[in-house]
Motif scaffolding. Structure first.
Motif, short mmCIF file in Angstrom:
data_model
loop_
_atom_site.label_atom_id
_atom_site.label_comp_id
_atom_site.label_asym_id
_atom_site.label_seq_id
_atom_site.Cartn_x
_atom_site.Cartn_y
_atom_site.Cartn_z
N UNK A 197 25.97 1.99 16.76
CA UNK A 197 25.65 2.81 15.51
C UNK A 197 24.42 3.19 16.48
N UNK A 198 23.21 3.17 16.87
CA UNK A 198 21.78 3.81 16.23
C UNK A 198 21.73 3.75 17.79
N UNK A 199 22.48 3.91 18.81
CA UNK A 199 22.63 4.35 19.97
C UNK A 199 23.48 6.29 19.89
N UNK A 200 24.27 6.16 18.81
CA UNK A 200 24.94 7.29 18.69
C UNK A 200 24.05 8.27 17.82
N UNK A 201 23.79 6.92 17.03
CA UNK A 201 23.03 7.96 16.27
C UNK A 201 21.54 8.86 16.89
N UNK A 202 20.79 8.16 17.67
CA UNK A 202 19.34 8.38 18.12
C UNK A 202 20.09 9.58 19.48
N UNK A 203 20.72 9.41 20.01
CA UNK A 203 21.21 9.85 20.90
C UNK A 203 21.43 11.20 20.37
N UNK A 204 22.46 11.16 19.29
CA UNK A 204 22.37 12.48 19.60
C UNK A 204 20.77 14.26 18.56
N UNK A 205 20.48 12.35 18.50
CA UNK A 205 19.10 12.77 17.60
C UNK A 205 18.26 13.79 19.15
N UNK A 206 17.76 12.41 19.68
CA UNK A 206 17.26 13.36 21.28
C UNK A 206 17.99 14.09 22.06
N UNK A 207 18.95 13.76 21.49
CA UNK A 207 20.13 14.97 23.00
C UNK A 207 19.73 16.31 21.97
N UNK A 208 19.41 16.78 20.62
CA UNK A 208 19.39 17.79 19.74
C UNK A 208 17.86 18.37 20.10
N UNK A 209 17.04 16.99 20.14
CA UNK A 209 15.35 17.72 20.54
C UNK A 209 15.42 17.88 21.90
N UNK A 210 16.32 17.28 22.70
CA UNK A 210 15.75 18.21 23.58
C UNK A 210 16.42 19.55 24.18
N UNK A 211 17.11 20.38 23.39
CA UNK A 211 18.00 20.95 23.26
C UNK A 211 19.82 21.02 24.34
N UNK A 212 19.76 20.43 25.34
CA UNK A 212 20.18 19.77 25.70
C UNK A 212 22.33 19.83 25.03
N UNK A 213 22.17 19.93 23.96
CA UNK A 213 23.37 20.01 22.56
C UNK A 213 23.05 20.65 21.82
N UNK A 214 23.71 20.99 20.84
CA UNK A 214 23.66 22.29 20.00
C UNK A 214 24.36 21.80 18.60
N UNK A 215 23.86 22.02 17.36
CA UNK A 215 24.00 21.41 15.80
C UNK A 215 25.03 22.01 16.26
N UNK A 216 25.98 23.26 16.88
CA UNK A 216 26.94 24.10 16.70
C UNK A 216 28.25 23.28 17.07
N UNK A 217 28.09 22.86 18.37
CA UNK A 217 28.96 21.86 19.70
C UNK A 217 29.28 21.15 18.27
N UNK A 218 28.24 20.57 17.48
CA UNK A 218 28.63 19.07 16.75
C UNK A 218 29.37 18.48 15.71
N UNK A 219 29.04 20.01 15.22
CA UNK A 219 30.10 20.36 14.31
C UNK A 219 31.68 20.16 14.50
N UNK A 220 32.24 20.02 15.64
CA UNK A 220 33.59 19.52 16.14
C UNK A 220 33.96 18.17 15.15
N UNK A 221 32.77 17.54 15.73
CA UNK A 221 32.91 16.35 15.27
C UNK A 221 32.62 15.47 13.56
N UNK A 222 33.75 14.67 13.15
CA UNK A 222 34.02 14.76 11.41
C UNK A 222 31.95 13.81 11.32
#
Ligand code: MG
Length: 376
Positions: A197-222
């Motif tokens: 649970x923890x790493x899924x959530x915080x890797x999304x957080x760190x990933x967004x912070x780094x700019x390597x993934x975007x909120x738009x791309x994540x919107x495909x996932x429920x």
């Protein structure tokens, strides 16, 4: 005098579920010890982990982003503390032993190499002819052998329930009396899920912070889009950082709720009466709902492709792993270069295993320093 430990043990007996691990019913330690006046067995185990050198070194080890590359990114240590926090919440909600689940969470990543999974894969490849290397096995080696602060034994002499929780990939577990069982305690299962649970959530957080993934791309996932909609319903206007933080909080909250509700159902259905009943189960009873399980799997796949294997993340860790490899070969060639304490283990553990034990304990920074000292 005040019988503090006895009082905590009595509280556990009356407050925890019948299938929770009680500290006064622990299957014990390899070396017998006199019980502590103020602390239960598991509270004592927690102190041993927190005061270990291996625990302090987690501060200098990469979680995903190379340690020190950003002010906010998680390290192995902050990840570990987050896992312990989530694990305690779930354990408390299920009337399990919070102290035990916390110890397992605090110890779960002790065996990680420098430079994240890239470092681990490198060491595993170098150790192929000598039994391989994986961080779970290494966590166990640290607590049972490598950490040496106690004059009466090597390792930390932890309670069986803690080491059982660290044997994550063992198909059968052997209790101190020689009997085997299939499942670890529910507390161990909780710590395991809290990690995910923890790493899924915080890797999304760190990933967004780094700019390597975007909120738009994540919107495909429920997992993301549902938490986003929930956050937006609650707060119409949020600045982008607050918004991200709140969505991450909602993801974690949702997953914790999901696992508590589903596990409670599975536990009820299994009609557990004791820890022995838990250990007999063929399947893990701590579990997500099928929707959350598949949602997490899809998210994980996305993160692998776009974050963990993203060249911006992977290349820095691969450069570090190349240093790890060079050091490994040099230490095997010239064992006199490894630390005095480690070299005393060569005779019993073998040269390659001793070098792997020694190197895997390095922080990222120490590995770079050692490389520079020997090769530059
Ligand atoms: Mg972990």
């Amino acid at each position: 005098m005040f019988k503090i430990r006895e009082r905590i043990e009595a509280d556990e007996q009356s407050a925890l579920a019948p299938y929770a691990c009680k500290s006064d019913e622990s299957l014990g330690r390899i070396h017998r010890e006199t019980p502590h006046p103020y602390r239960t067995a598991f509270q004592r185990d927690r102190a041993r982990i927190v005061h270990s050198a291996a625990f302090r070194r987690l501060d200098g080890k990469t979680q995903v982003f190379l340690n020190g590359t950003g002010d906010h990114f998680r390290t192995r240590l902050t990840h570990t503390i987050e896992v312990a926090s989530v694990a305690r919440t779930i354990a408390r909600a299920l009337a399990l032993n919070e102290d035990l689940t916390e110890v397992i969470a605090l110890a779960h990543d002790l065996g990680h190499t420098p430079f994240g999974h890239s470092g681990e894969h490198t060491l595993d490849r170098l150790m192929r002819a000598h039994g391989g290397f994986n961080h779970n096995g290494q966590s166990l080696r640290i607590v049972t052998l490598l950490e040496s602060q106690y004059p009466r034994f090597s390792g930390m002499n932890l309670s069986y329930e803690v080491t059982e929780g660290l044997r994550k990939h063992d198909k059968t577990l052997t209790a101190p009396d020689g009997t085997t069982h299939l499942s670890p305690s529910l507390e161990a299962q909780v710590a395991d899920f809290a990690d995910s649970i923890t790493y899924t959530a915080h890797d999304i957080d760190d990933g967004l912070d780094s700019g390597l993934i975007t909120a738009e791309a994540l919107d495909e996932f429920p997992i993301w889009s549902e938490a986003r909609m929930f956050a937006e319903r609650e707060f119409r206007k949020l600045d982008p950082t607050e918004r991200r933080g709140y969505i991450i909080r909602c993801i974690m909250n949702h997953e914790v709720e999901d696992i508590v509700i589903n596990s409670a159902k599975a536990i009820k259905f299994a009609r557990l009466k004791s820890v022995a009943d838990v250990r007999k189960q063929k399947k893990r009873l701590i579990q997500f709902s099928p929707e959350t399980r598949s949602g997490n799997a899809a998210m994980k796949k996305f993160l692998y492709k776009n974050l963990y294997y993203n060249p911006a993340v992977a290349e820095a860790n691969q450069r570090g792993s190349a240093m790890l490899e060079a050091l490994f070969k040099r230490f095997v060639e010239t064992p006199s270069l490894i630390g005095r304490k480690a070299s005393r283990r060569i005779k019993k553990e073998g040269l390659h295993r001793t070098v792997a034990d020694y190197l895997s304990g390095f922080t990222d920074r120490y590995c770079i320093e050692q490389y520079q000292a020997l090769f530059e």
